[in-house]
Enzyme design. Structure first.
Site, PDB file in Angstrom:
ATOM      1  N   LYS A   1       0.826  -1.202   0.000  1.00  0.00           N
ATOM      2  CA  LYS A   1       0.000   0.000   0.000  1.00  0.00           C
ATOM      3  C   LYS A   1       0.863   1.255   0.000  1.00  0.00           C
ATOM      4  CE  LYS A   1      -3.317  -0.178   2.986  1.00  0.00           C
ATOM      5  NZ  LYS A   1      -4.315  -0.793   2.086  1.00  0.00           N
TER       6      LYS A   1
ATOM      7  N   ARG B   1      -3.309   2.205   8.467  1.00  0.00           N
ATOM      8  CA  ARG B   1      -3.554   0.926   7.797  1.00  0.00           C
ATOM      9  C   ARG B   1      -2.286   0.098   7.740  1.00  0.00           C
ATOM     10  NH1 ARG B   1      -8.427   1.761   4.221  1.00  0.00           N
ATOM     11  NH2 ARG B   1      -8.766   4.015   4.234  1.00  0.00           N
TER      12      ARG B   1
ATOM     13  N   GLY C   1      -7.258  -8.699   5.011  1.00  0.00           N
ATOM     14  CA  GLY C   1      -8.112  -8.879   6.179  1.00  0.00           C
ATOM     15  C   GLY C   1      -7.428  -9.510   7.368  1.00  0.00           C
TER      16      GLY C   1
ATOM     17  N   MET D   1      -4.745  -8.290   9.069  1.00  0.00           N
ATOM     18  CA  MET D   1      -4.225  -7.350  10.074  1.00  0.00           C
ATOM     19  C   MET D   1      -5.234  -6.221  10.284  1.00  0.00           C
ATOM     20  SD  MET D   1      -0.159  -7.413   9.305  1.00  0.00           S
ATOM     21  CE  MET D   1      -0.340  -7.104   7.569  1.00  0.00           C
TER      22      MET D   1
ATOM     23  N   ARG E   1      -5.881   0.880 -10.052  1.00  0.00           N
ATOM     24  CA  ARG E   1      -5.400  -0.497 -10.254  1.00  0.00           C
ATOM     25  C   ARG E   1      -5.865  -0.948 -11.615  1.00  0.00           C
ATOM     26  NH1 ARG E   1      -9.502  -3.161  -5.778  1.00  0.00           N
ATOM     27  NH2 ARG E   1     -11.392  -2.356  -6.748  1.00  0.00           N
TER      28      ARG E   1
ATOM     29  N   HIS F   1     -19.391 -38.003 -17.303  1.00  0.00           N
ATOM     30  CA  HIS F   1     -19.634 -38.269 -18.716  1.00  0.00           C
ATOM     31  C   HIS F   1     -20.262 -37.058 -19.408  1.00  0.00           C
ATOM     32  CE1 HIS F   1     -22.185 -39.743 -22.046  1.00  0.00           C
ATOM     33  NE2 HIS F   1     -21.075 -40.382 -22.347  1.00  0.00           N
TER      34      HIS F   1
ATOM     35  N   SER G   1       1.757 -40.028 -24.295  1.00  0.00           N
ATOM     36  CA  SER G   1       0.705 -39.031 -24.163  1.00  0.00           C
ATOM     37  C   SER G   1       0.119 -39.191 -22.766  1.00  0.00           C
ATOM     38  CB  SER G   1      -0.359 -39.238 -25.228  1.00  0.00           C
ATOM     39  OG  SER G   1      -1.372 -38.267 -25.064  1.00  0.00           O
TER      40      SER G   1
ATOM     41  N   CYS H   1      -3.220 -35.426 -23.173  1.00  0.00           N
ATOM     42  CA  CYS H   1      -4.540 -35.468 -23.806  1.00  0.00           C
ATOM     43  C   CYS H   1      -5.660 -35.539 -22.782  1.00  0.00           C
ATOM     44  CB  CYS H   1      -4.625 -36.625 -24.796  1.00  0.00           C
ATOM     45  SG  CYS H   1      -4.430 -38.240 -24.033  1.00  0.00           S
TER      46      CYS H   1
ATOM     47  N   TYR I   1       3.291 -31.114 -27.247  1.00  0.00           N
ATOM     48  CA  TYR I   1       1.963 -30.571 -27.563  1.00  0.00           C
ATOM     49  C   TYR I   1       0.989 -30.825 -26.426  1.00  0.00           C
ATOM     50  CZ  TYR I   1       0.540 -35.371 -28.504  1.00  0.00           C
ATOM     51  OH  TYR I   1       0.251 -36.709 -28.355  1.00  0.00           O
TER      52      TYR I   1
END
Lengths: 910, 910
Positions: free
Chosen positions: A31, A101, A110, A112, A368, A486, A798, A865, A885
């Protein structure tokens, strides 16, 4: 490191200047560093200062005493803040309020403490009431300060254990509740200024009674109490256990940022708002935002008052009558618009801003990088590229792979969905939206679809026999099953909207009824699915036709320029192969032989398969196989032809045979009749085939070893298909994959058959060569552990990461609905390993197998795969591991292409 | 290496001297080296010589030509053999016959060629007939030579491909068959001398026709043909593929041993026999063997003539009338007896001898360490130790762990078993023998056993509900299931005779009938089981009461002196714990909480468990749990008390809950009534609990995470049990084990509950400490892969190798009967991984987890509690891997103790 006596503990920031910057997160916390950066950028930020993390460490080392020179540094910095803000801390005329802060190196949301409104006390209250003209607001802020301070500073930071679990916070809450009862108030906002003033007195009395000392009504005492309490919260219970989980070192400490508070509710020259530098929904490059005059930040978000459009350009029919900031405060708007441009230039991305105007003066509270929809992400990336703001590499990094999903599916209209009746929620198994009339059987789905109706297929859970119905349905909804059930697998393969495991829905297929949310829907009633979020709605919700973005192809071309790893498709039919090529597949990584037996229009292949399965002798089986042969061959040939020289990995029959034998008595009767045997025989054979744990049973290569004739038929189909194409002067690259292997001896066993058949086919077609690759599907942990040996008989590996995940975790994906939800909820697992590859465990096996395989065969081709081949994080892991791949369902190919390109760019950056 | 021209290729051997010895296996092959060693020992061995493996290599290098200097070396060695044997090769007066045999470094049984009777030809036949007085024998030997030679030397060695698969061997066989038809002979032995002489002529004519050259009727030509053919058989198809499988290098080559043939059938001064230096069945140290006068070796074995006892000492009632060698040829017997003593001294172990007496001269043909029964092994080891022949270490190595089984169970009488009617075969799941009346339900077994009957429980397969019946039965027989099925596991745990998966048996439990081997047995009929071999017999076969060998305890004490690794028991009740201690358990490595719910006499615990499972709310579940608590606590307390300060590893509830819900409608009704709910509700809950792959479903720690109250009850039971013992001034070492873990977060989750409960119990019992260990059962591959993290929250690991094997292979042990048999038969797997730990795959995970676990926690205690903890090879692996202990069923403890001691001795030797 400087000696404690001479250390700089305090870093001030104000408009256009700051002691620190964004690079100093370790010292100033996230911060503090960001606020300093914004100041350096020349943005109007409420002034303040940050006490360093180093000071926190020294504080703890020094038995929780502040270093001696801290007081002078804070005093000096506070004077700077006062000067900058034109107000004085604790002053009865122009009192400055501040916040304390926490801010650690890494975000610990959250965990601290924070204290707001510091500086409010009897001495400053009247001036503030005068300035805001809102006594109720001031007393409400005061009672909040008292509650927060007594809890955080006086109780927690002092380590006081509340008696009988009745902490001060709870006691004060109870006093407030009692006040509300007395005053007959429904909610906090009904309390009047007078009520609140009385409440503050009650609070202070209780605090004195509990702690034996009064609430400090001195601004300076509050400030030091706040700083100390934030430091101490670094060693609070929550923070410590969070650090344990996230592996954050205890030694880091937290910084404390002390900042002037500003108020947008100080009259008609004050305001507050939220804005985006471009439209986050569409990507439209014009300034976009909302604001409210004389309001606090939460008012814009809370929706009690309707926020106004920030400028004229973004006004719609519905907001035409609301005054824009551009009109109401033209010079402030101009200032804000200039900041917007400056911010985009600096951060080179769309920003999400929070601002407050206090008495005509603009303050930026936060900037941001803004969240955006998939469409917006794509448009912004392409616009910024054209504007010269970002490079092609950056453009590629700007779209999240998962966002591409949005671009490829129709979706439910956002507004219409908001007002629709929710019937229940399930798992978002297939993205996009779908609207249709509900049916409860695959047969009915086919029948109604033929009649031109749009249908949603609703099932308890689906089985391979439902495939035809699933194909014609707009969307699929099941009450049971997980993300890799399925239904989910099939739907995702087709890019079809699907929700599974909607447990709150009671599907009564026999009664053709669906009970949910206290309602009963019958066959033919309309319903709608949001497959991206897993929501089921009553009735037909409006669909938005998200037709293909014209810039999509353009973007994907840039993406492919940076991609190094191949992307293939999991496709089971020639039609699937065609779609896969449209999405940019460079081959087929998984062609599942068994899928050709369903949903082909003709029942003959399935019938022959069943006949083969029910054979009692090798001879009977061979006879059925020889008939089945032509179907298998023709499907493989057509697929090889569509892929036109690209590699096609054909996996031999994988599932346990009993999956193909009907369990329904009527279907058993039908099968028995057509086979000329008794139902009893069919049932007996089905019983023989029954397995306790079919996933670990008689399947994959185990079928090939026990029934060599079944493997032989499949080898022959592949080789004859290839031979016929070669004879027609076409090229093809068949790759034969042996599933469920756990030992190299299985590969040897199958290769003997394979090679014999190949020689026979070469003779038959008079060919001199007939090239193919022979490979192993690595989906059993033992195969990964023994990959060096497996590679000796494999041209490629694979990874079947679905099964590999099942075995590595000991999770049956059909049964995880019973506990996986609890595991995710209780953070026992960070994510569903069937969706995102479990890099820690399964990934170890993938990496180990790749390395060991290549230690035996340097050029071993390696791919994946499983379902996770279409998940961005998993694709990145595959790239890092050196896979050749990834293969995924057709609709996920763009996602995988993008993820692969991003992985390559990230790796190059390192 | 010497130049080819000067290499020594031929190593001669004869009585009392030899060029080589046993250490020269690489050069002379196993056979050649051993024959040389026997000669050096002074044993009368038929003379001969060995052509080296080096010569074989040179032969192949030199395009299959013999090295130039080989001929002279062979000629010289042959002359030596002739001199030694007093016969001349090819001589028409005293012809020497020889054999050519292969011999590689490592045994390759049956993979290469042999030619016998070399030297038989028209020139030598008459003299041989004269000497043997047996023309039929001579011509039979001649036709064998012709068949063998034409096949091995003329066809195979020349690489001639037979036309239409009709090799010369088959053609000659056919000629012989035709002759038998012509002469109306039923079998080969009916052919007369004249027939055989004619046959030899027919053979030679056919050979000439096929190969275009005659069968070589010259002794010397036969010799060189034989040597070349044996060399060439090194590269025969069978030999090559065997080498591939066994990883034997092609470069080794084979030696050829050429040895004089001797005949025990040359009249009444000739004989042949087989002997053991001590009795292999009992261990009796007296000389033991059988012999036949005027006979060939195979006659003793074939059983056509009854062999005679070798000496007076071993005569029994049945062999009293047969003349012993001791009586018939006293001086030869004395010579043999002296050899026996010499051999035992040399090899320091019992030897199995083959001998032939040719015309009064004794020849040793072979000596090797003799096979023996468990009883004999134990007695011999102890005798030899007392005789000072071997050391205590050697004594320990002399008994195979598996042989201990024999010593601990009654067995079927060997002779009675031979004549019994075999009903079928199954898997030998529980060793020993059992005889009883068959019953088909557990209830009936209990009822009849109470009435004093001895029963065999026969089931299709057993379930936990059968446990009470299994306990009272003498033996258990099932038609389905594998070596790790429920029946097998339970029976082995009790050391009870059990046969599972006897597929040929048709069990009709409803009809109370057992059909097998064409017979139908009904309830009450007698049957007998040989659980060591898996044979089921009709009727009551005589049982031999193999009461405990008095030397057993003595032997085990020596064993424990060398053992370093701990041995614990898998035990589920206080009674089991008592038995385990009797067998020498040093703790309990696996106490399965769930087993206490069955077979306890009272149905209440099971009823309460079911009630708990069927609860719909946490409250209902807590209520049932609190009642269940006292049963769990009392069992744990009693077990801890029995173990009296030894560690007891208590595993939390492991199986999927649905296993406890009855599927039988009648039992469901009963349960519903007693719970006061409807059968429908019971069924619905059972359906909800149903899983597709229960092995990978909602079980183990997954139950603990989803139902924390279930885990809590168990923790409390352990701690209160321990607290009560401590209060009574007793010591106890509870170790709590969390099953089915796959992530350290699961351990953290459970430990929070565990620690809270511990503190509560300490307060309740007013204890200052309450020590225990908290550990993880490593049975999921992911837990092994992430063992470094798991160790952070574990005091110990215990490998559950049953499940770890299932997951690593992807084999469901309930379903392996469908393919594991084929895998073993086709040599895809070398052994059943559920019986012997798969060191290559599962072992990798065990090793990895042990190393990674200890990298986090140096003193992590590591054990194994799967079935393989009682398998010798697996125990050895565990020792090598550095495990602290193995745990197995009580009856396997002696085996594990011995295996552990042997592993330590083997390791020390290295």
């Amino acid at each position: 490191m400087a000696k404690i006596e001479t250390r700089k503990y305090v870093y001030a920031f104000g408009s256009s200047k700051a002691d620190g910057d964004a690079s100093m997160k370790n010292l100033l916390g996230g911060k503090g560093a960001n606020l300093a950066e914004m100041c350096k950028l020349g943005l109007p930020v409420p002034a303040g200062f940050t006490v360093t993390t180093e000071c926190c460490v020294d504080f703890f080392t020094n038995k929780m005493k502040f270093p001696g020179n801290l007081k002078d540094q804070v005093t000096a910095a506070l004077a700077g803040t006062e000067k900058e803000m034109g107000m004085t801390f604790g002053d009865p005329e122009r009192p400055l309020l501040i916040s304390c802060r926490s801010g650690a190196r890494m975000s610990m949301p959250g965990m601290m403490e924070t204290v707001l409104n510091i500086g409010l006390c009897p001495a400053t209250i009247p001036a503030l009431i005068k300035r805001t003209g809102n006594g109720r607001f001031v007393y409400d802020s005061y009672r909040r300060l008292i509650m927060m301070y007594s809890d955080v500073v006086m109780e927690k930071a002092e380590g006081i254990e509340p008696k009988e679990d009745m902490g001060i916070r709870k006691q004060l809450d109870r006093l407030m509740d009692e006040m509300k009862v007395r005053e007959k108030c429904k909610s906090d906002v009904d309390l009047t200024e007078a009520n609140l003033r009385d409440l503050c007195d009650l609070f202070k009395a209780r605090i004195k009674a509990v702690f034996g000392k009064p609430f400090p009504d001195s601004a300076m005492e509050q400030l030091w109490g706040g700083i100390g309490a934030v430091f101490k919260s670094w060693n609070g219970k929550r923070a410590i256990s969070y650090r344990r989980i996230e592996n954050i070192p205890d030694i880091w400490g937290t910084a404390v940022t002390v900042q002037a508070m500003v108020f947008g509710n100080m009259g008609d020259t004050s305001a507050t708002g939220v804005a985006f530098t471009r439209n986050p929904a569409t990507g439209d490059p014009r300034f976009f935002g909302e604001w409210l005059v004389n309001a606090q930040g939460e008012d814009v978000v809370a929706g009690i008052r309707t926020p106004h459009p920030i400028n004229e350009a973004m006004k719609t029919e519905g907001t035409q009558h609301l005054e824009s900031l551009e009109k109401a405060m033209p010079s402030t708007y101009k200032q804000l618009d200039a900041i917007r441009t400056r911010l985009e230039k600096h951060y080179r991305d769309m920003q999400d801003l929070e601002f407050t105007i206090q008495e005509g003066k603009l303050y930026l509270l936060q900037t941001r990088t803004g969240k955006r929809t998939g469409t917006a992400a794509l448009n912004m990336a392409m616009d910024m590229l054209e504007e010269g703001m970002i490079s092609p590499k950056e453009a590629v990094m700007r779209v999240k792979p998962a966002q591409l999903d949005e671009l490829l599916h129709p979706i439910l209209d956002f507004h219409a969905e908001k007002t629709a009746t929710l019937l229940g929620k399930g798992l978002p198994a297939g993205p996009g939206g779908a609207v249709g009339q509900i049916v409860f059987t695959a047969e009915k789905a086919v029948e109604w679809a033929k009649a031109g109706k749009t249908v949603l297929l609703v099932r308890e859970e689906t089985s391979p026999e439902d495939v035809e119905g699933m194909r014609v349905a707009q969307g699929i909804l099941t009450a049971r099953g997980g993300m890799t059930s399925h239904a989910a697998l099939v739907a995702r393969g087709w890019g079809k909207c699907c929700i599974v495991g909607a447990g709150a829905l009671h599907v009564d297929a026999a009664g053709r009824k669906l009970k949910a949310a206290g309602l009963t829907l019958k066959e033919g009633d309309w319903a709608s699915l949001n497959g991206t979020r897993g929501c089921v709605y009553l009735g037909a919700v409006k669909l938005v036709d998200a037709t293909e973005n014209p810039r999509f192809q353009q973007f994907m071309a840039i993406v492919d320029g940076f991609r190094k790893m191949g992307v293939r498709a999991n496709a089971d039919t020639p039609e699937d192969a065609r779609i896969a090529r449209q999405f940019g597949a460079e081959g087929i990584g998984l062609f599942r032989t068994e899928h050709m037996f369903y949903g082909k229009g003709s029942d003959e292949p399935l019938f022959l398969l069943r006949k083969m399965i029910l054979s009692n002798t090798v001879e009977e089986r061979r006879k059925a196989l020889s008939k089945l042969f032509r179907f298998v061959k023709s499907d493989i040939k057509a697929t090889l032809a569509v892929m036109d020289g690209m590699p096609v990995t054909i996996r031999l029959l994988d599932p346990p045979l009993h999956e193909f034998v009907p369990t329904d008595p009527a279907k058993q009767k039908e099968l028995a009749d057509s086979l000329g045997i008794t139902v009893k025989e069919v049932r007996e054979r089905a019983d023989q085939l029954h397995e306790t744990n079919p996933m670990m049973g008689h399947r994959g290569v185990r079928l090939g070893v026990t029934y060599p004739e079944v493997a032989e038929m499949q080898f022959r189909a592949v080789f004859e298909a290839a031979a016929e194409l070669i004879t027609q002067k076409k090229t093809c690259k068949p790759e034969i994959m042996i599933p469920v292997t756990c030992d190299v001896a299985e590969l040897k066993n199958q290769k003997v058959i394979c090679e014999r058949v190949r020689r026979e086919v070469m003779t038959k077609y008079n060919l001199k060569s007939l090239d193919y690759l022979f490979g192993s599907m690595i989906e059993i942990p033992r195969a990964a552990l023994l990959a060096d040996r497996m590679a000796a008989e494999s041209d490629f590996f694979s990874f079947g990461t679905n099964d590999l995940t099942q075995m590595t975790f000991g999770f049956s994906r059909d049964d995880t609905d019973k506990f996986l939800h609890a595991y995710l909820e209780k953070k026992v697992l960070a994510s569903d390993p069937f969706q995102t590859l479990d890099i820690d465990g399964v990934g170890q096996l993938v990496k180990m197998a790749t390395e060991r395989g290549r230690s035996t065969k340097k050029n071993l081709k390696v791919g994946i795969c499983g379902e996770q081949g279409g998940d961005a994080a998993s694709v990145e892991f595959c790239y890092q591991t050196g896979l050749n791949y990834v293969s995924c369902s057709a609709f996920r190919i763009p996602l995988a292409r993008l993820a692969a390109a991003q992985a390559a760019l990230k790796a190059a950056k390192k």
